[in-house]
Design a protein around this motif. Structure first.
Motif, mmCIF file in Angstrom:
data_model
loop_
_atom_site.group_PDB
_atom_site.id
_atom_site.type_symbol
_atom_site.label_atom_id
_atom_site.label_comp_id
_atom_site.label_asym_id
_atom_site.label_seq_id
_atom_site.Cartn_x
_atom_site.Cartn_y
_atom_site.Cartn_z
ATOM 1 N N THR A 1 0.839 -1.195 0.000
ATOM 2 C CA THR A 1 0.000 0.000 0.000
ATOM 3 C C THR A 1 0.877 1.250 0.000
ATOM 4 O O THR A 1 1.647 1.476 0.936
ATOM 5 C CB THR A 1 -0.935 0.019 1.223
ATOM 6 O OG1 THR A 1 -1.793 -1.124 1.174
ATOM 7 C CG2 THR A 1 -1.782 1.290 1.237
ATOM 8 N N LEU A 2 0.754 2.051 -1.064
ATOM 9 C CA LEU A 2 1.534 3.279 -1.183
ATOM 10 C C LEU A 2 0.737 4.509 -0.767
ATOM 11 O O LEU A 2 1.309 5.465 -0.240
ATOM 12 C CB LEU A 2 2.019 3.452 -2.627
ATOM 13 C CG LEU A 2 2.887 2.329 -3.194
ATOM 14 C CD1 LEU A 2 3.284 2.632 -4.636
ATOM 15 C CD2 LEU A 2 4.116 2.097 -2.330
ATOM 16 N N LEU A 3 -0.585 4.478 -1.010
ATOM 17 C CA LEU A 3 -1.463 5.577 -0.626
ATOM 18 C C LEU A 3 -2.750 5.004 -0.066
ATOM 19 O O LEU A 3 -3.222 3.965 -0.531
ATOM 20 C CB LEU A 3 -1.802 6.464 -1.838
ATOM 21 C CG LEU A 3 -0.658 7.168 -2.563
ATOM 22 C CD1 LEU A 3 -1.172 7.827 -3.839
ATOM 23 C CD2 LEU A 3 0.021 8.185 -1.664
ATOM 24 N N SER A 4 -3.318 5.701 0.908
ATOM 25 C CA SER A 4 -4.559 5.211 1.513
ATOM 26 C C SER A 4 -5.398 6.383 2.018
ATOM 27 O O SER A 4 -4.927 7.191 2.819
ATOM 28 C CB SER A 4 -4.244 4.267 2.676
ATOM 29 O OG SER A 4 -5.421 3.838 3.318
ATOM 30 N N GLY A 5 -6.623 6.491 1.505
ATOM 31 C CA GLY A 5 -7.581 7.467 2.012
ATOM 32 C C GLY A 5 -7.161 8.907 1.882
ATOM 33 O O GLY A 5 -7.461 9.732 2.753
ATOM 34 N N ILE A 6 -6.515 9.258 0.769
ATOM 35 C CA ILE A 6 -6.023 10.626 0.585
ATOM 36 C C ILE A 6 -7.142 11.540 0.087
ATOM 37 O O ILE A 6 -7.792 11.258 -0.924
ATOM 38 C CB ILE A 6 -4.865 10.675 -0.426
ATOM 39 C CG1 ILE A 6 -3.682 9.831 0.053
ATOM 40 C CG2 ILE A 6 -4.435 12.121 -0.679
ATOM 41 C CD1 ILE A 6 -2.918 10.392 1.203
ATOM 42 N N ASP A 7 -7.350 12.643 0.796
ATOM 43 C CA ASP A 7 -8.248 13.708 0.359
ATOM 44 C C ASP A 7 -7.425 14.990 0.237
ATOM 45 O O ASP A 7 -6.721 15.373 1.180
ATOM 46 C CB ASP A 7 -9.385 13.929 1.353
ATOM 47 C CG ASP A 7 -10.368 12.763 1.381
ATOM 48 O OD1 ASP A 7 -10.743 12.279 0.301
ATOM 49 O OD2 ASP A 7 -10.751 12.349 2.489
ATOM 50 N N LEU A 8 -7.504 15.628 -0.925
ATOM 51 C CA LEU A 8 -6.682 16.810 -1.160
ATOM 52 C C LEU A 8 -7.356 17.678 -2.218
ATOM 53 O O LEU A 8 -7.871 17.163 -3.211
ATOM 54 C CB LEU A 8 -5.286 16.403 -1.644
ATOM 55 C CG LEU A 8 -4.313 17.519 -2.027
ATOM 56 C CD1 LEU A 8 -3.938 18.340 -0.800
ATOM 57 C CD2 LEU A 8 -3.059 16.933 -2.671
ATOM 58 N N THR A 9 -7.335 18.998 -2.010
ATOM 59 C CA THR A 9 -7.830 19.948 -2.996
ATOM 60 C C THR A 9 -6.725 20.941 -3.320
ATOM 61 O O THR A 9 -6.127 21.537 -2.422
ATOM 62 C CB THR A 9 -9.067 20.707 -2.488
ATOM 63 O OG1 THR A 9 -10.109 19.775 -2.197
ATOM 64 C CG2 THR A 9 -9.565 21.680 -3.541
ATOM 65 N N PHE B 1 8.689 13.313 11.327
ATOM 66 C CA PHE B 1 10.078 13.147 10.898
ATOM 67 C C PHE B 1 10.971 12.483 11.948
ATOM 68 O O PHE B 1 12.142 12.217 11.684
ATOM 69 C CB PHE B 1 10.665 14.508 10.517
ATOM 70 C CG PHE B 1 10.009 15.131 9.318
ATOM 71 C CD1 PHE B 1 10.362 14.750 8.031
ATOM 72 C CD2 PHE B 1 9.021 16.093 9.477
ATOM 73 C CE1 PHE B 1 9.748 15.320 6.927
ATOM 74 C CE2 PHE B 1 8.402 16.669 8.386
ATOM 75 C CZ PHE B 1 8.760 16.279 7.102
ATOM 76 N N GLN B 2 10.417 12.258 13.142
ATOM 77 C CA GLN B 2 11.174 11.592 14.204
ATOM 78 C C GLN B 2 12.429 12.366 14.616
ATOM 79 O O GLN B 2 13.484 11.783 14.890
ATOM 80 C CB GLN B 2 11.565 10.167 13.770
ATOM 81 C CG GLN B 2 10.401 9.311 13.302
ATOM 82 C CD GLN B 2 9.329 9.136 14.401
ATOM 83 O OE1 GLN B 2 9.634 8.753 15.526
ATOM 84 N NE2 GLN B 2 8.093 9.443 14.047
ATOM 85 N N VAL B 3 12.320 13.692 14.635
ATOM 86 C CA VAL B 3 13.435 14.518 15.096
ATOM 87 C C VAL B 3 12.909 15.586 16.046
ATOM 88 O O VAL B 3 11.782 16.065 15.904
ATOM 89 C CB VAL B 3 14.191 15.193 13.931
ATOM 90 C CG1 VAL B 3 14.878 14.165 13.059
ATOM 91 C CG2 VAL B 3 13.260 16.070 13.111
ATOM 92 N N ASN C 1 11.116 10.213 3.398
ATOM 93 C CA ASN C 1 11.243 9.348 2.236
ATOM 94 C C ASN C 1 10.286 8.166 2.359
ATOM 95 O O ASN C 1 10.154 7.573 3.430
ATOM 96 C CB ASN C 1 12.674 8.827 2.111
ATOM 97 C CG ASN C 1 13.671 9.932 1.788
ATOM 98 O OD1 ASN C 1 13.296 10.949 1.207
ATOM 99 N ND2 ASN C 1 14.924 9.734 2.155
ATOM 100 N N GLY C 2 9.619 7.842 1.250
ATOM 101 C CA GLY C 2 8.693 6.714 1.262
ATOM 102 C C GLY C 2 7.320 7.038 1.798
ATOM 103 O O GLY C 2 6.480 6.141 1.962
ATOM 104 N N GLN D 1 2.696 10.760 5.816
ATOM 105 C CA GLN D 1 3.419 9.739 6.558
ATOM 106 C C GLN D 1 2.787 8.394 6.243
ATOM 107 O O GLN D 1 1.563 8.234 6.331
ATOM 108 C CB GLN D 1 3.352 10.028 8.060
ATOM 109 C CG GLN D 1 4.187 9.115 8.925
ATOM 110 C CD GLN D 1 4.082 9.514 10.393
ATOM 111 O OE1 GLN D 1 3.065 10.078 10.819
ATOM 112 N NE2 GLN D 1 5.113 9.236 11.168
ATOM 113 N N CYS D 2 3.611 7.443 5.788
ATOM 114 C CA CYS D 2 3.140 6.072 5.527
ATOM 115 C C CYS D 2 1.942 6.038 4.574
ATOM 116 O O CYS D 2 0.977 5.306 4.789
ATOM 117 C CB CYS D 2 2.798 5.365 6.826
ATOM 118 S SG CYS D 2 4.180 5.232 7.982
#
Length: 256
Positions: free
Chosen positions: A16-24, A237-239, A37-38, A214-215
């Protein structure tokens, strides 16, 4: 006019690369997409461009992207990929001329637009040089000029959109600033811009709307001030980061 993505998903080879994306993406506004990345940023851009067979619905001006003819879509939507593979011994001017192919506006008129586009990206001196002999940054400026030439002029009907995948990755600081200035000019001309970036501070200086991925999902979206918080930067970003305000324009300033 808008580009709208509703519940977009994408799987490749069982992943799964994309899931449930909503964007305008609105005309006359800059949307920046960021994430590690990723995270699925490029997959999302390519899905919106119609290059990948994603599930859900993606529309341009209310019409599914895939229902537009190739030529009519190309007049309204230009895409600058992360990597542009071209091994033919074209001159830089000939590469930029490719952006005018969807238009039947005449050789002389197109040549004038090509030269203006090259000048805008600080590439006028590259016009007669062989593309394959250019540096990475010079090649990127040539392709930037190509997509600018593609949507150079307003349309009689409908708006124009530009999708940019890491357009500054090979640029020095001056040409990064140039890119931000150009997309701001496009916004004033009513062009809708979606731009993938890794530099959070560069994105904050130009974005009207910001999306953190993310993911394969949208983690948070909103204005740069709403999105770029110490909490979201750490979560995505885990920073550990300190977020201040830029002393000149008040944009979020992420300090790591």
């Amino acid at each position: 006019m808008t580009i709208e993505a509703h519940n977009v998903g994408l799987e490749r080879s069982g992943v799964t690369l994309l899931s449930g994306i909503d964007l305008t993406i609105h005309a006359g506004a800059i949307t920046t997409v960021l994430g590690p990345n990723g995270a699925g940023k490029t997959s999302l851009l390519r899905s919106i461009a119609g290059e990948l067979q994603a599930s859900g619905e993606i529309t341009l001006g209310g019409t599914p992207v895939r229902e537009w003819s190739a030529s009519e879509r190309a007049k309204r939507l230009a895409i600058l990929p992360q990597h542009s593979l071209l091994d033919f011994p074209f001159t830089a001017e000939e590469v930029v001329q490719l952006g005018r192919m969807p238009h039947a506006s005449g050789l002389s008129h197109d040549r004038d637009i090509v030269r203006q586009a090259l000048a805008l990206v600080d590439g006028h001196f590259l016009a007669n040089r062989e593309y394959t002999r250019l540096s990475g940054g010079e090649k990127q400026r040539v392709h930037f000029a190509r997509v600018l030439a593609q949507i150079w002029e307003p349309l009689e009907s409908g708006d124009r959109f530009l999708l940019l995948d890491e357009p500054t990755s090979s640029f020095d600081l001056a040409h990064q600033r140039m890119t931000v200035d150009i997309v701001k000019q496009l916004r004033l001309q009513g062009v809708g811009v979606m731009m993938i970036l890794h530099d959070l501070n560069l994105a904050a200086k130009c974005a009207d709307h910001m999306v953190l991925m993310q993911c394969g999902q949208v983690s948070v979206s909103g204005s740069p001030c709403d999105v770029l918080t110490e909490h979201t930067v750490k979560e995505v970003f885990q920073v550990e980061a300190h977020v201040d305000r830029h002393p000149r324009d008040g944009a979020p300033l992420v300090i790591i």
